[in-house]
Design a protein around this motif. Sequence first.
Motif, PDB file in Angstrom:
ATOM      1  N   ALA A   1      24.488  38.071  34.401  1.00  0.00           N
ATOM      2  CA  ALA A   1      25.025  38.122  33.106  1.00  0.00           C
ATOM      3  C   ALA A   1      25.543  36.778  32.912  1.00  0.00           C
ATOM      4  CB  ALA A   1      26.153  39.193  33.102  1.00  0.00           C
ATOM      5  N   PRO A   2      25.828  36.336  31.895  1.00  0.00           N
ATOM      6  CA  PRO A   2      26.508  35.001  31.450  1.00  0.00           C
ATOM      7  C   PRO A   2      27.973  34.986  31.698  1.00  0.00           C
ATOM      8  CG  PRO A   2      26.113  36.300  29.320  1.00  0.00           C
ATOM      9  CD  PRO A   2      25.581  37.146  30.384  1.00  0.00           C
ATOM     10  N   THR A   3      28.536  33.863  32.080  1.00  0.00           N
ATOM     11  CA  THR A   3      29.960  33.862  32.312  1.00  0.00           C
ATOM     12  C   THR A   3      30.809  33.546  31.140  1.00  0.00           C
ATOM     13  OG1 THR A   3      29.720  31.274  32.498  1.00  0.00           O
ATOM     14  CG2 THR A   3      29.521  32.447  34.574  1.00  0.00           C
ATOM     15  N   GLY A   4      31.833  34.199  31.142  1.00  0.00           N
ATOM     16  CA  GLY A   4      33.018  34.112  30.014  1.00  0.00           C
ATOM     17  C   GLY A   4      34.404  34.094  30.569  1.00  0.00           C
ATOM     18  N   TYR A   5      35.418  34.149  29.787  1.00  0.00           N
ATOM     19  CA  TYR A   5      36.678  33.890  30.188  1.00  0.00           C
ATOM     20  C   TYR A   5      37.549  34.904  29.628  1.00  0.00           C
ATOM     21  CZ  TYR A   5      41.551  32.276  30.352  1.00  0.00           C
ATOM     22  OH  TYR A   5      42.943  32.386  30.708  1.00  0.00           O
TER      23      TYR A   5
ATOM     24  N   ALA B   1      50.203  61.792  48.238  1.00  0.00           N
ATOM     25  CA  ALA B   1      51.464  61.198  48.465  1.00  0.00           C
ATOM     26  C   ALA B   1      52.447  61.393  47.113  1.00  0.00           C
ATOM     27  CB  ALA B   1      51.394  59.722  48.712  1.00  0.00           C
ATOM     28  N   GLN B   2      53.920  61.755  47.215  1.00  0.00           N
ATOM     29  CA  GLN B   2      54.333  61.777  46.067  1.00  0.00           C
ATOM     30  C   GLN B   2      54.974  60.374  45.393  1.00  0.00           C
ATOM     31  OE1 GLN B   2      57.619  64.119  47.705  1.00  0.00           O
ATOM     32  NE2 GLN B   2      56.274  66.214  47.624  1.00  0.00           N
ATOM     33  N   ARG B   3      54.940  59.327  46.107  1.00  0.00           N
ATOM     34  CA  ARG B   3      54.927  58.003  45.544  1.00  0.00           C
ATOM     35  C   ARG B   3      53.736  57.161  45.938  1.00  0.00           C
ATOM     36  NH1 ARG B   3      60.044  56.743  43.558  1.00  0.00           N
ATOM     37  NH2 ARG B   3      59.414  54.585  43.189  1.00  0.00           N
ATOM     38  N   PHE B   4      53.475  56.333  44.800  1.00  0.00           N
ATOM     39  CA  PHE B   4      52.243  55.656  44.890  1.00  0.00           C
ATOM     40  C   PHE B   4      52.244  54.317  43.794  1.00  0.00           C
ATOM     41  CE2 PHE B   4      47.861  54.524  44.661  1.00  0.00           C
ATOM     42  CZ  PHE B   4      47.441  55.140  45.972  1.00  0.00           C
ATOM     43  N   ASP B   5      51.909  53.321  44.422  1.00  0.00           N
ATOM     44  CA  ASP B   5      51.590  52.008  43.667  1.00  0.00           C
ATOM     45  C   ASP B   5      50.257  51.820  43.139  1.00  0.00           C
ATOM     46  OD1 ASP B   5      51.529  49.530  42.660  1.00  0.00           O
ATOM     47  OD2 ASP B   5      53.055  48.545  43.925  1.00  0.00           O
ATOM     48  N   PRO B   6      50.177  52.182  41.798  1.00  0.00           N
ATOM     49  CA  PRO B   6      48.626  51.881  41.509  1.00  0.00           C
ATOM     50  C   PRO B   6      47.763  50.699  41.966  1.00  0.00           C
ATOM     51  CG  PRO B   6      49.898  52.536  39.601  1.00  0.00           C
ATOM     52  CD  PRO B   6      50.779  52.038  40.619  1.00  0.00           C
ATOM     53  N   SER B   7      48.606  49.572  42.084  1.00  0.00           N
ATOM     54  CA  SER B   7      48.002  48.491  42.756  1.00  0.00           C
ATOM     55  C   SER B   7      47.286  48.575  44.118  1.00  0.00           C
ATOM     56  CB  SER B   7      48.817  47.129  42.885  1.00  0.00           C
ATOM     57  OG  SER B   7      50.202  47.182  43.696  1.00  0.00           O
ATOM     58  N   TRP B   8      47.628  49.640  44.628  1.00  0.00           N
ATOM     59  CA  TRP B   8      47.039  49.807  45.910  1.00  0.00           C
ATOM     60  C   TRP B   8      45.588  50.101  46.005  1.00  0.00           C
ATOM     61  CZ3 TRP B   8      51.443  53.497  48.031  1.00  0.00           C
ATOM     62  CH2 TRP B   8      52.539  52.577  48.212  1.00  0.00           C
ATOM     63  N   LEU B   9      44.849  50.467  44.490  1.00  0.00           N
ATOM     64  CA  LEU B   9      43.867  50.957  44.580  1.00  0.00           C
ATOM     65  C   LEU B   9      42.878  49.779  44.010  1.00  0.00           C
ATOM     66  CD1 LEU B   9      44.410  54.361  43.014  1.00  0.00           C
ATOM     67  CD2 LEU B   9      43.442  53.811  45.206  1.00  0.00           C
ATOM     68  N   LEU B  10      43.643  48.460  43.708  1.00  0.00           N
ATOM     69  CA  LEU B  10      42.689  47.421  43.102  1.00  0.00           C
ATOM     70  C   LEU B  10      42.083  46.545  44.279  1.00  0.00           C
ATOM     71  CD1 LEU B  10      45.213  46.258  40.365  1.00  0.00           C
ATOM     72  CD2 LEU B  10      43.301  47.666  40.111  1.00  0.00           C
ATOM     73  N   PRO B  11      40.962  45.827  44.131  1.00  0.00           N
ATOM     74  CA  PRO B  11      40.770  44.728  45.200  1.00  0.00           C
ATOM     75  C   PRO B  11      41.728  43.790  45.338  1.00  0.00           C
ATOM     76  CG  PRO B  11      39.544  44.765  43.133  1.00  0.00           C
ATOM     77  CD  PRO B  11      40.520  45.875  42.853  1.00  0.00           C
ATOM     78  N   GLN B  12      41.646  43.254  46.485  1.00  0.00           N
ATOM     79  CA  GLN B  12      42.656  41.797  46.695  1.00  0.00           C
ATOM     80  C   GLN B  12      42.426  40.934  45.999  1.00  0.00           C
ATOM     81  OE1 GLN B  12      42.307  40.450  50.844  1.00  0.00           O
ATOM     82  NE2 GLN B  12      44.235  39.227  50.620  1.00  0.00           N
ATOM     83  N   ASP B  13      41.134  40.510  45.481  1.00  0.00           N
ATOM     84  CA  ASP B  13      40.759  39.708  44.283  1.00  0.00           C
ATOM     85  C   ASP B  13      40.307  40.013  43.186  1.00  0.00           C
ATOM     86  OD1 ASP B  13      39.920  37.451  42.970  1.00  0.00           O
ATOM     87  OD2 ASP B  13      38.219  36.679  44.194  1.00  0.00           O
ATOM     88  N   GLN B  14      41.312  39.987  42.154  1.00  0.00           N
ATOM     89  CA  GLN B  14      41.038  40.626  40.862  1.00  0.00           C
ATOM     90  C   GLN B  14      40.939  39.601  39.818  1.00  0.00           C
ATOM     91  OE1 GLN B  14      45.108  42.455  40.173  1.00  0.00           O
ATOM     92  NE2 GLN B  14      44.996  43.034  42.416  1.00  0.00           N
ATOM     93  N   SER B  15      40.426  38.405  40.334  1.00  0.00           N
ATOM     94  CA  SER B  15      39.969  37.133  39.392  1.00  0.00           C
ATOM     95  C   SER B  15      38.501  37.392  38.962  1.00  0.00           C
ATOM     96  CB  SER B  15      40.344  35.993  39.917  1.00  0.00           C
ATOM     97  OG  SER B  15      39.456  35.707  40.947  1.00  0.00           O
TER      98      SER B  15
ATOM     99  N   ARG C   1      30.340  38.029  32.860  1.00  0.00           N
ATOM    100  CA  ARG C   1      30.963  37.806  34.198  1.00  0.00           C
ATOM    101  C   ARG C   1      32.007  36.901  34.156  1.00  0.00           C
ATOM    102  NH1 ARG C   1      27.334  35.619  38.326  1.00  0.00           N
ATOM    103  NH2 ARG C   1      26.714  34.151  36.527  1.00  0.00           N
ATOM    104  N   VAL C   2      33.463  37.399  34.246  1.00  0.00           N
ATOM    105  CA  VAL C   2      34.534  36.617  34.431  1.00  0.00           C
ATOM    106  C   VAL C   2      35.042  36.084  35.881  1.00  0.00           C
ATOM    107  CG1 VAL C   2      37.077  36.555  33.659  1.00  0.00           C
ATOM    108  CG2 VAL C   2      35.328  37.389  32.146  1.00  0.00           C
ATOM    109  N   GLY C   3      35.178  34.792  35.795  1.00  0.00           N
ATOM    110  CA  GLY C   3      35.731  34.264  37.024  1.00  0.00           C
ATOM    111  C   GLY C   3      34.601  33.887  38.194  1.00  0.00           C
ATOM    112  N   PHE C   4      33.185  34.233  37.921  1.00  0.00           N
ATOM    113  CA  PHE C   4      32.291  33.675  38.602  1.00  0.00           C
ATOM    114  C   PHE C   4      31.961  32.379  38.401  1.00  0.00           C
ATOM    115  CE2 PHE C   4      31.849  38.337  38.216  1.00  0.00           C
ATOM    116  CZ  PHE C   4      31.141  38.697  39.302  1.00  0.00           C
ATOM    117  N   ALA C   5      31.587  31.828  39.679  1.00  0.00           N
ATOM    118  CA  ALA C   5      31.247  30.305  39.597  1.00  0.00           C
ATOM    119  C   ALA C   5      29.553  30.155  38.893  1.00  0.00           C
ATOM    120  CB  ALA C   5      31.237  29.850  41.219  1.00  0.00           C
ATOM    121  N   GLY C   6      29.496  29.244  38.121  1.00  0.00           N
ATOM    122  CA  GLY C   6      28.070  28.896  37.751  1.00  0.00           C
ATOM    123  C   GLY C   6      27.676  30.022  36.455  1.00  0.00           C
TER     124      GLY C   6
END
Length: 220
Positions: A43-47, A143-157, A215-220
């Motif tokens: 797919a083409p790159t975008g921003y 779990a009775q407390r949770f942070d939604p960011s725990w379900l995100l990948p480390q690299d979100q770019s 595709r955002v954040g991909f090289a090329g």
Amino acid sequence: MRNTGPMWSYEGATGPDRWASLDPAWVANIGDRQSPIDLPTSAPTGYAALEVEYSSSPASVTIDHQSLRLDFEDEQKAGLKGTEYSLDHVHMHTASEHTVDGEFAPFEIHLVHADAYGRFMVLGVLGMVGKEASRIHLVLEQAQRFDPSWLLPQDQSRFWLYEGSLTTPPLSETVTWVVFADRLEASDSQVSALEAICHGNRRPVQPTMNRRVERVGFAG
């Protein structure tokens, strides 16, 4: 956001190929921007600027339409292209609904957000089998407390970006999709535990039609 209207499922007379016949309102929502789709690595790159502002919150875990669903008491926000969204809920699918070059992932997590006008932005996180993830373990243990960011990948770019629909009724074509390139690891046993709950709860891949997928954040 809870699904309303007639009963639906992922098989038989109320399965995905019959959803359009269950409610006239759902038929009206089905056009040429349905989800999920196959995500091409060509797919083409975008921003697009994505900002996520999550924090630990009291949370509840329920089973809703063959899916683990997380709801949060405290407001969680995310922003995309200058629009602010509030997190409505999180749910899971096995196997993945989106594919990458035709290949399924073992699971997919959807973080469903809505803006002030009722338009949606969904963050999609594809899974992979690897090391045990404490974050998935917490979901399975309700779990009775949770942070939604725990379900995100480390690299979100890096992510695919496209306009689509909800993947469950009412199938509204008012969704901006962000599907991350980096994946979330879970162990074999954790994936099996998810499959035991979310067995086959995925809508088939839909035609991309003439939509632009970037595709955002991909090289090329």
